[in-house]
Design a protein around this motif. Structure first.
Motif, short mmCIF file in Angstrom:
data_model
loop_
_atom_site.label_atom_id
_atom_site.label_comp_id
_atom_site.label_asym_id
_atom_site.label_seq_id
_atom_site.Cartn_x
_atom_site.Cartn_y
_atom_site.Cartn_z
N VAL A 66 0.79 -1.24 0.02
CA VAL A 66 0.13 0.10 0.05
C VAL A 66 0.88 1.17 -0.01
CG1 VAL A 66 -1.93 1.30 1.02
CG2 VAL A 66 -1.77 -1.29 1.30
N VAL A 67 0.71 1.99 -0.87
CA VAL A 67 1.34 3.06 -1.26
C VAL A 67 0.49 4.52 -1.10
CG1 VAL A 67 3.51 2.42 -2.38
CG2 VAL A 67 1.44 3.12 -3.68
N PRO A 68 1.02 5.68 -0.52
CA PRO A 68 0.04 6.80 -0.59
C PRO A 68 -0.37 7.19 -2.01
CG PRO A 68 2.43 7.22 0.48
CD PRO A 68 2.31 6.01 0.07
N SER A 69 -1.60 7.82 -2.10
CA SER A 69 -1.95 8.23 -3.07
C SER A 69 -2.06 9.86 -3.45
CB SER A 69 -3.44 7.50 -3.57
OG SER A 69 -3.85 8.16 -4.89
N TYR A 70 -2.67 10.36 -4.47
CA TYR A 70 -2.73 11.69 -4.40
C TYR A 70 -4.22 11.97 -3.76
CZ TYR A 70 0.48 12.42 -8.11
OH TYR A 70 1.74 12.31 -8.71
N PRO A 71 -4.30 13.23 -3.16
CA PRO A 71 -5.64 13.36 -2.49
C PRO A 71 -6.56 13.54 -3.27
CG PRO A 71 -3.90 15.48 -1.99
CD PRO A 71 -3.26 14.10 -2.95
N GLN A 72 -7.85 13.13 -2.90
CA GLN A 72 -8.97 13.14 -3.91
C GLN A 72 -9.18 14.56 -4.45
OE1 GLN A 72 -12.86 12.01 -1.91
NE2 GLN A 72 -13.20 10.48 -3.42
N GLU A 73 -9.09 15.68 -3.69
CA GLU A 73 -9.51 16.92 -4.20
C GLU A 73 -8.31 17.40 -5.70
OE1 GLU A 73 -8.51 16.72 -1.01
OE2 GLU A 73 -10.48 16.17 -0.29
N ARG A 74 -7.32 16.59 -5.25
CA ARG A 74 -6.29 17.01 -6.48
C ARG A 74 -6.62 16.26 -7.55
NH1 ARG A 74 0.34 16.25 -6.46
NH2 ARG A 74 0.40 17.14 -8.51
N ILE A 75 -7.06 14.97 -7.73
CA ILE A 75 -7.42 14.05 -8.41
C ILE A 75 -8.62 14.89 -9.40
CG2 ILE A 75 -8.23 11.98 -9.27
CD1 ILE A 75 -6.82 10.78 -6.99
N LEU A 76 -9.47 15.37 -8.64
CA LEU A 76 -10.91 15.86 -9.01
C LEU A 76 -10.64 17.36 -9.57
CD1 LEU A 76 -13.23 14.08 -6.94
CD2 LEU A 76 -12.90 13.39 -9.38
N GLN A 77 -9.62 17.92 -9.29
CA GLN A 77 -9.75 19.35 -9.57
C GLN A 77 -9.86 20.04 -11.04
OE1 GLN A 77 -5.78 20.77 -8.35
NE2 GLN A 77 -4.52 19.71 -10.22
N ASN A 78 -9.70 18.99 -12.03
CA ASN A 78 -10.00 19.26 -13.24
C ASN A 78 -11.42 19.04 -14.08
OD1 ASN A 78 -7.45 20.80 -13.74
ND2 ASN A 78 -6.34 19.10 -14.15
N VAL A 79 -11.92 18.36 -13.09
CA VAL A 79 -13.05 17.69 -13.27
C VAL A 79 -14.35 18.66 -13.10
CG1 VAL A 79 -14.97 16.03 -13.17
CG2 VAL A 79 -12.42 15.34 -13.15
N ASN A 80 -15.09 18.72 -14.30
CA ASN A 80 -16.36 19.70 -14.08
C ASN A 80 -17.15 19.01 -13.44
OD1 ASN A 80 -15.08 21.84 -14.98
ND2 ASN A 80 -15.78 21.55 -17.09
N GLY A 81 -17.90 19.39 -12.22
CA GLY A 81 -18.88 18.77 -11.33
C GLY A 81 -18.52 17.30 -10.64
N GLY A 82 -17.29 17.36 -10.24
CA GLY A 82 -17.07 15.97 -9.42
C GLY A 82 -18.33 15.83 -8.58
N GLU A 83 -18.76 14.57 -8.32
CA GLU A 83 -19.90 14.21 -7.30
C GLU A 83 -19.36 13.16 -6.21
OE1 GLU A 83 -23.20 13.03 -9.56
OE2 GLU A 83 -22.98 14.81 -10.79
N ASN A 84 -19.23 13.59 -5.06
CA ASN A 84 -19.04 12.69 -4.03
C ASN A 84 -17.82 11.92 -4.14
OD1 ASN A 84 -21.40 13.51 -2.62
ND2 ASN A 84 -22.49 12.03 -3.92
N GLY A 85 -16.69 12.68 -4.79
CA GLY A 85 -15.39 12.06 -4.95
C GLY A 85 -15.27 11.26 -6.09
N TYR A 86 -16.35 10.99 -7.09
CA TYR A 86 -16.41 10.42 -8.17
C TYR A 86 -16.50 10.92 -9.52
CZ TYR A 86 -17.84 6.66 -4.89
OH TYR A 86 -17.65 5.78 -3.60
N PHE A 87 -15.82 10.41 -10.51
CA PHE A 87 -16.09 11.14 -11.84
C PHE A 87 -17.52 10.90 -12.42
CE2 PHE A 87 -11.49 10.01 -11.63
CZ PHE A 87 -10.81 11.24 -11.88
N PRO A 88 -18.09 11.73 -12.62
CA PRO A 88 -19.58 11.73 -13.19
C PRO A 88 -19.46 11.26 -14.74
CG PRO A 88 -18.94 14.06 -13.10
CD PRO A 88 -17.90 13.13 -12.38
N VAL A 89 -19.93 10.38 -15.15
CA VAL A 89 -20.05 9.73 -16.28
C VAL A 89 -21.49 9.57 -16.98
CG1 VAL A 89 -19.37 7.66 -17.91
CG2 VAL A 89 -17.98 8.29 -16.05
N LYS A 90 -21.75 10.05 -18.35
CA LYS A 90 -23.17 10.14 -18.65
C LYS A 90 -23.52 8.79 -19.14
CE LYS A 90 -22.86 14.98 -20.63
NZ LYS A 90 -23.05 15.76 -21.82
N LYS A 91 -24.68 8.48 -19.02
CA LYS A 91 -25.19 7.02 -19.29
C LYS A 91 -25.34 7.16 -20.74
CE LYS A 91 -28.92 3.67 -17.97
NZ LYS A 91 -29.97 3.33 -17.50
#
Length: 93
Positions: A66-91
């Motif tokens: 187990v190695v440390p990962s990037y913080p969730q906020e940094r991963i989602l910083q370039n995503v418009n409308g990140g929801e609850n820590g997830y990448f939103p994907v259109k159905k």
């Protein structure tokens, strides 16, 4: 070994249209296929174990760490409308 009736029954079960004139040729072909499969099965006996690893290669496994990962906020910083820590994907429909 294989009869015309068996080939016809297989064709009916497979919903294939087979003419009476093709049954003899299909029967011969099926006998050849089965004979080849028998040959392969006979060759895959104890002698096949000798050829399992002719190059002396082996799998190298490493332990899972187990190695440390990037913080969730940094991963989602370039995503418009990140929801609850997830990448939103259109159905897709």
């Amino acid at each position: 070994m294989v009869t015309r009736e068996e080939i016809y029954k297989i064709a009916v079960l497979s919903k294939l249209s087979v003419d009476e004139s093709e049954l003899d040729e299909l029967t011969k072909d099926m006998e050849k296929i089965i004979a080849f499969a028998d040959t392969v099965n006979a060759a895959a006996g104890d002698e096949a174990d000798e050829f399992d690893n002719i190059n002396g290669l082996k799998n190298v496994f490493r332990p899972d760490e187990v190695v440390p990962s990037y913080p969730q906020e940094r991963i989602l910083q370039n995503v418009n409308g990140g929801e609850n820590g997830y990448f939103p994907v259109k159905k897709r429909m």
